[in-house]
Design a protein around this motif. Structure first.
Motif, PDB file in Angstrom:
ATOM      1  N   GLU A  10      -0.936   2.951 -13.773  1.00 36.40           N
ATOM      2  CA  GLU A  10      -1.037   1.535 -13.426  1.00 36.40           C
ATOM      3  C   GLU A  10      -0.499   1.404 -12.010  1.00 36.40           C
ATOM      4  N   TRP A  11      -1.109   0.512 -11.233  1.00 32.42           N
ATOM      5  CA  TRP A  11      -0.651   0.362  -9.847  1.00 32.42           C
ATOM      6  C   TRP A  11      -0.656  -1.092  -9.410  1.00 32.42           C
ATOM      7  N   ASN A  12       0.102  -1.358  -8.371  1.00 33.37           N
ATOM      8  CA  ASN A  12       0.230  -2.692  -7.781  1.00 33.37           C
ATOM      9  C   ASN A  12      -0.322  -2.652  -6.360  1.00 33.37           C
ATOM     10  N   GLN A  13      -0.598  -3.799  -5.797  1.00 25.08           N
ATOM     11  CA  GLN A  13      -1.120  -3.867  -4.441  1.00 25.08           C
ATOM     12  C   GLN A  13      -0.531  -5.079  -3.731  1.00 25.08           C
ATOM     13  N   GLY A  14      -0.710  -5.142  -2.431  1.00 24.41           N
ATOM     14  CA  GLY A  14      -0.216  -6.284  -1.664  1.00 24.41           C
ATOM     15  C   GLY A  14      -1.376  -7.074  -1.097  1.00 24.41           C
ATOM     16  N   LYS A  15      -1.037  -8.140  -0.368  1.00 22.91           N
ATOM     17  CA  LYS A  15      -2.081  -8.939   0.270  1.00 22.91           C
ATOM     18  C   LYS A  15      -2.701  -8.185   1.442  1.00 22.91           C
ATOM     19  N   THR A  16      -1.901  -7.340   2.082  1.00 22.61           N
ATOM     20  CA  THR A  16      -2.406  -6.456   3.140  1.00 22.61           C
ATOM     21  C   THR A  16      -1.958  -5.042   2.827  1.00 22.61           C
ATOM     22  N   VAL A  17      -2.686  -4.071   3.329  1.00 21.74           N
ATOM     23  CA  VAL A  17      -2.389  -2.665   3.044  1.00 21.74           C
ATOM     24  C   VAL A  17      -1.270  -2.178   3.968  1.00 21.74           C
ATOM     25  N   LYS A  18      -0.225  -1.608   3.372  1.00 19.83           N
ATOM     26  CA  LYS A  18       0.904  -1.093   4.145  1.00 19.83           C
ATOM     27  C   LYS A  18       0.587   0.318   4.649  1.00 19.83           C
ATOM     28  N   GLU A  19       1.078   0.632   5.833  1.00 20.48           N
ATOM     29  CA  GLU A  19       0.906   1.957   6.418  1.00 20.48           C
ATOM     30  C   GLU A  19       2.255   2.523   6.825  1.00 20.48           C
ATOM     31  N   ARG A  20       2.327   3.863   6.848  1.00 20.17           N
ATOM     32  CA  ARG A  20       3.525   4.543   7.321  1.00 20.17           C
ATOM     33  C   ARG A  20       3.109   5.901   7.864  1.00 20.17           C
ATOM     34  N   ASN A  21       3.539   6.186   9.093  1.00 17.90           N
ATOM     35  CA  ASN A  21       3.193   7.465   9.735  1.00 17.90           C
ATOM     36  C   ASN A  21       1.687   7.732   9.722  1.00 17.90           C
ATOM     37  N   GLY A  22       0.915   6.654   9.926  1.00 17.84           N
ATOM     38  CA  GLY A  22      -0.541   6.810   9.976  1.00 17.84           C
ATOM     39  C   GLY A  22      -1.211   6.926   8.624  1.00 17.84           C
ATOM     40  N   LYS A  23      -0.437   6.803   7.529  1.00 13.72           N
ATOM     41  CA  LYS A  23      -1.008   6.913   6.181  1.00 13.72           C
ATOM     42  C   LYS A  23      -0.941   5.552   5.494  1.00 13.72           C
ATOM     43  N   SER A  24      -2.046   5.158   4.888  1.00 12.52           N
ATOM     44  CA  SER A  24      -2.091   3.857   4.222  1.00 12.52           C
ATOM     45  C   SER A  24      -1.923   4.030   2.713  1.00 12.52           C
ATOM     46  N   LEU A  25      -1.414   2.962   2.079  1.00 14.72           N
ATOM     47  CA  LEU A  25      -1.214   2.984   0.632  1.00 14.72           C
ATOM     48  C   LEU A  25      -1.739   1.673   0.038  1.00 14.72           C
ATOM     49  N   PRO A  26      -3.046   1.597  -0.238  1.00 12.29           N
ATOM     50  CA  PRO A  26      -3.594   0.352  -0.787  1.00 12.29           C
ATOM     51  C   PRO A  26      -3.082   0.050  -2.194  1.00 12.29           C
ATOM     52  N   PHE A  27      -2.798   1.100  -2.981  1.00 13.65           N
ATOM     53  CA  PHE A  27      -2.339   0.911  -4.356  1.00 13.65           C
ATOM     54  C   PHE A  27      -1.078   1.748  -4.594  1.00 13.65           C
ATOM     55  N   GLU A  28       0.006   1.074  -4.962  1.00 14.82           N
ATOM     56  CA  GLU A  28       1.263   1.768  -5.233  1.00 14.82           C
ATOM     57  C   GLU A  28       1.412   1.969  -6.736  1.00 14.82           C
ATOM     58  N   ILE A  29       1.560   3.204  -7.160  1.00 21.08           N
ATOM     59  CA  ILE A  29       1.680   3.517  -8.587  1.00 21.08           C
ATOM     60  C   ILE A  29       3.007   2.983  -9.112  1.00 21.08           C
ATOM     61  N   ILE A  30       2.930   2.241 -10.245  1.00 23.17           N
ATOM     62  CA  ILE A  30       4.148   1.669 -10.832  1.00 23.17           C
ATOM     63  C   ILE A  30       4.399   2.172 -12.265  1.00 23.17           C
ATOM     64  N   GLU A  31       3.424   2.876 -12.826  1.00 15.99           N
ATOM     65  CA  GLU A  31       3.629   3.428 -14.171  1.00 15.99           C
ATOM     66  C   GLU A  31       2.715   4.620 -14.361  1.00 15.99           C
ATOM     67  N   ILE A  32       3.223   5.634 -15.026  1.00 13.24           N
ATOM     68  CA  ILE A  32       2.406   6.792 -15.375  1.00 13.24           C
ATOM     69  C   ILE A  32       2.661   7.150 -16.836  1.00 13.24           C
ATOM     70  N   GLY A  33       1.575   7.379 -17.563  1.00 13.98           N
ATOM     71  CA  GLY A  33       1.660   7.796 -18.956  1.00 13.98           C
ATOM     72  C   GLY A  33       0.729   8.966 -19.183  1.00 13.98           C
ATOM     73  N   ALA A  34       1.122   9.906 -20.021  1.00 10.80           N
ATOM     74  CA  ALA A  34       0.295  11.097 -20.214  1.00 10.80           C
ATOM     75  C   ALA A  34       0.501  11.681 -21.610  1.00 10.80           C
ATOM     76  N   VAL A  35      -0.539  12.368 -22.067  1.00 13.48           N
ATOM     77  CA  VAL A  35      -0.501  13.105 -23.329  1.00 13.48           C
ATOM     78  C   VAL A  35      -0.923  14.531 -23.030  1.00 13.48           C
ATOM     79  N   ARG A  36      -0.150  15.508 -23.528  1.00 17.37           N
ATOM     80  CA  ARG A  36      -0.512  16.917 -23.339  1.00 17.37           C
ATOM     81  C   ARG A  36      -1.198  17.425 -24.601  1.00 17.37           C
ATOM     82  N   ILE A  37      -2.307  18.145 -24.414  1.00 13.93           N
ATOM     83  CA  ILE A  37      -3.099  18.676 -25.526  1.00 13.93           C
ATOM     84  C   ILE A  37      -3.326  20.165 -25.300  1.00 13.93           C
ATOM     85  N   ASP A  38      -3.189  20.971 -26.353  1.00 16.28           N
ATOM     86  CA  ASP A  38      -3.395  22.412 -26.192  1.00 16.28           C
ATOM     87  C   ASP A  38      -4.855  22.774 -26.439  1.00 16.28           C
TER      88      ASP A  38
END
Length: 317
Positions: A10-38
């Motif tokens: 799941e990710w969040n976003q802003g009204k404008t895209v933030k940049e840092r060191n020439g890299k942009s981040l349109p969507f910031e991850i706010i949650e990660i969920g996973a299931v491992r299967i063999d």
């Protein structure tokens, strides 16, 4: 293959895209969920973390309405670098990633790149797009259904809220375990990291088509004049074949042609011109054999495009 990691973000976003060191981040991850299967399709673990925002400190209304997580909830989480480091350790060696749709791996790597972390691969990364595999097994292979539609159609119990990372990963994992092994041949590639050299390019033949992912080119013109990108030969017998419909495009991004192999029939080529993260260009070319009827349809589209170009030229002259 074993060690399947079915994950959702799941990710969040802003009204404008933030940049840092020439890299942009349109969507910031706010949650990660996973299931491992063999390899026997048994669950061997779960992973679930909230991530404390560092870029977008306000919850976008679209995100808030969709996932029902507050900024207060997220303050309890760790920072992205801590969480993703734990996640990748939890994934284990040589994980095969599985997601619902093609976006999660791209955004995961974009967030990793933003924080100058090593990426998951130095070239396009193979993974399973469970949304696509569901369509191949149960529908026409072209439609892309919602996760909830897929769970309903398979009669699964809906015992968790949609649009939360772990429950979406759980539903995706259940669907993945229902798939026939024969559809696993239809894996996808995440192209956040594009080939930089010829030896990193992707050449692969699937059951009904072939795919080529090119290295990067400085300009579109250089890409569109490259003999390997725009060349066509039969991917079954590997022989040069005669072009029957010359390259044409409706939008300057997708280019089509049809060639004839005397042994295997008409083969359609489609070249998609894409922009890499480096702002250079690369191509994804697919080759597929088509019917005589489909060939005539392609020819008609080509002639219509040529007529339109001629009409436009006459108007401007």
């Amino acid at each position: 293959m074993g060690n399947y990691i079915v994950f959702d973000l799941e990710w969040n976003q802003g009204k404008t895209v933030k940049e840092r060191n020439g890299k942009s981040l349109p969507f910031e991850i706010i949650e990660i969920g996973a299931v491992r299967i063999d390899e026997n399709m048994n669950r061997t673990g779960e992973f679930s973390r909230l991530i404390r925002p560092q870029v977008y400190k306000k919850m976008h209304k679209i995100t808030e309405d969709l996932i029902h997580i507050s900024m207060e909830d997220l303050q309890k989480g760790d920072d992205f670098v801590t969480v993703i480091t734990e996640f990748l350790e939890w994934c284990g060696e040589k994980p095969t990633f599985c997601t619902w749709g093609p976006l999660d791996l791209t955004e995961l790597q974009r967030n990793m790149d933003f924080y100058d972390l090593p990426l998951l691969s130095d070239r396009p990364l193979p993974f399973y797009d469970v949304q696509k595999l569901f369509s191949i097994q149960y529908e026409d292979g072209k439609m892309r259904r919602s996760l909830e539609h897929a769970t309903d159609s398979l009669g699964m119990e809906k015992d968790g809220a949609f649009h939360r990372a772990l429950s979406d990963a759980d539903y995706t994992a259940r669907i993945f375990c229902e798939l026939s092994r024969k559809v696993f041949y239809n894996y996808s590639f995440d192209n956040y990291v594009t080939p930089k050299t010829k030896d990193q390019e992707v050449h692969i033949i699937f059951e009904h088509y072939a795919k080529y992912i090119s290295r990067e080119f400085k300009t579109r013109e250089e890409l569109l004049s490259d003999p390997e990108v725009m060349g066509t030969k039969c991917y079954i017998c590997n022989k040069p074949i005669k072009r029957k419909v010359k390259w044409f495009s409706n939008n300057g991004k997708h280019f089509y042609s049809v060639s004839l192999c005397k042994e295997h029939g008409y083969m359609r080529a489609k070249v998609r011109v894409k922009k890499a993260e480096s702002q250079k260009y690369y191509a994804v070319k697919t080759l597929k054999f088509i019917t005589d009827k489909e060939m005539l349809e392609m020819k008609a589209k080509s002639e219509k495009k040529s007529f339109n170009r001629l009409s436009d030229h006459k108007k401007n002259s």
